[in-house]
Design a protein around this motif. Structure first.
Motif, PDB file in Angstrom:
ATOM      1  N   GLY A 150      -7.866  19.932  26.712  1.00  0.00           N
ATOM      2  CA  GLY A 150      -6.466  19.570  25.775  1.00  0.00           C
ATOM      3  C   GLY A 150      -6.735  19.410  24.371  1.00  0.00           C
ATOM      4  N   LEU A 151      -6.224  19.006  23.379  1.00  0.00           N
ATOM      5  CA  LEU A 151      -6.270  18.505  22.347  1.00  0.00           C
ATOM      6  C   LEU A 151      -6.181  16.941  22.245  1.00  0.00           C
ATOM      7  N   PRO A 152      -6.808  16.047  21.443  1.00  0.00           N
ATOM      8  CA  PRO A 152      -6.803  14.818  21.488  1.00  0.00           C
ATOM      9  C   PRO A 152      -5.102  14.385  20.867  1.00  0.00           C
ATOM     10  N   CYS A 153      -4.615  13.401  21.537  1.00  0.00           N
ATOM     11  CA  CYS A 153      -3.465  13.193  20.815  1.00  0.00           C
ATOM     12  C   CYS A 153      -3.631  12.826  19.156  1.00  0.00           C
ATOM     13  N   PRO A 154      -2.782  13.262  18.631  1.00  0.00           N
ATOM     14  CA  PRO A 154      -2.981  13.022  17.077  1.00  0.00           C
ATOM     15  C   PRO A 154      -2.361  11.614  16.375  1.00  0.00           C
ATOM     16  N   GLN A 155      -1.721  10.897  17.323  1.00  0.00           N
ATOM     17  CA  GLN A 155      -1.241   9.553  16.799  1.00  0.00           C
ATOM     18  C   GLN A 155      -1.223   8.791  17.946  1.00  0.00           C
ATOM     19  N   ASP A 156      -0.946   7.153  17.511  1.00  0.00           N
ATOM     20  CA  ASP A 156      -0.670   6.484  18.742  1.00  0.00           C
ATOM     21  C   ASP A 156       0.543   6.441  19.343  1.00  0.00           C
ATOM     22  N   GLY A 157       1.019   7.299  20.283  1.00  0.00           N
ATOM     23  CA  GLY A 157       2.371   7.649  20.784  1.00  0.00           C
ATOM     24  C   GLY A 157       2.176   8.245  22.163  1.00  0.00           C
ATOM     25  N   LEU A 158       3.318   7.986  22.905  1.00  0.00           N
ATOM     26  CA  LEU A 158       3.472   8.466  24.089  1.00  0.00           C
ATOM     27  C   LEU A 158       4.456   9.776  24.292  1.00  0.00           C
ATOM     28  N   HIS A 218       2.602  21.897  21.170  1.00  0.00           N
ATOM     29  CA  HIS A 218       2.849  23.238  21.591  1.00  0.00           C
ATOM     30  C   HIS A 218       1.575  23.992  22.300  1.00  0.00           C
ATOM     31  N   VAL A 219       0.502  23.204  22.620  1.00  0.00           N
ATOM     32  CA  VAL A 219      -0.648  23.814  23.180  1.00  0.00           C
ATOM     33  C   VAL A 219      -0.330  24.291  24.752  1.00  0.00           C
TER      34      VAL A 219
END
Length: 121
Positions: free
Chosen positions: A2-10, A47-48
């Motif tokens: 998977g791609l790393p999460c782009p921001q600090d969010g859930l 969307h991945v």
């Protein structure tokens, strides 16, 4: 991978469908909102693995053609990922959803789609 999460969010990806209003109420129960997409990296992350159309936190239900993010983020200054020809100005299509290809469409708010909630951490 998977791609790393782009921001600090859930993020919460639902397995159930709901109208746009029901979706936003559900997210609020989680102390969240329908997702606000702030960058191309965030869109790619979301969307991945999407296989269904999902509601996002964007609507023009207050005034036709004036789109608003549910968290108050300024629409005019944010990136946009509308599919060509969208939004199409249909007065019955006041809520936005993202399809599995990452592009946005305007839909009738009463349509039933899955949803993505976003919560800041």
């Amino acid at each position: 991978m998977g791609l790393p999460c782009p921001q600090d969010g859930l993020y919460y990806f639902s397995s159930h469908t709901a109208s746009w209003e029901e979706a936003q109420r559900f997210c609020k129960l989680l102390n969240a909102d329908l997702v606000v997409i702030n960058s191309s990296e965030e869109k790619k992350y979301l969307h991945v693995d999407m296989k269904n159309t999902c509601w996002i936190g964007l609507h023009d239900s207050v005034e036709e053609g004036k789109w608003h993010w549910v968290d108050g983020t300024d629409y005019d200054s944010t990136v946009k990922f509308w599919r060509s020809g969208q939004p199409n100005g249909n007065r019955n299509e006041n809520c936005a959803a993202m399809t599995s290809d990452g592009e946005w469409h305007d839909w009738p708010c009463s349509s039933r789609h899955r949803l993505i909630c976003e919560k800041s951490v």
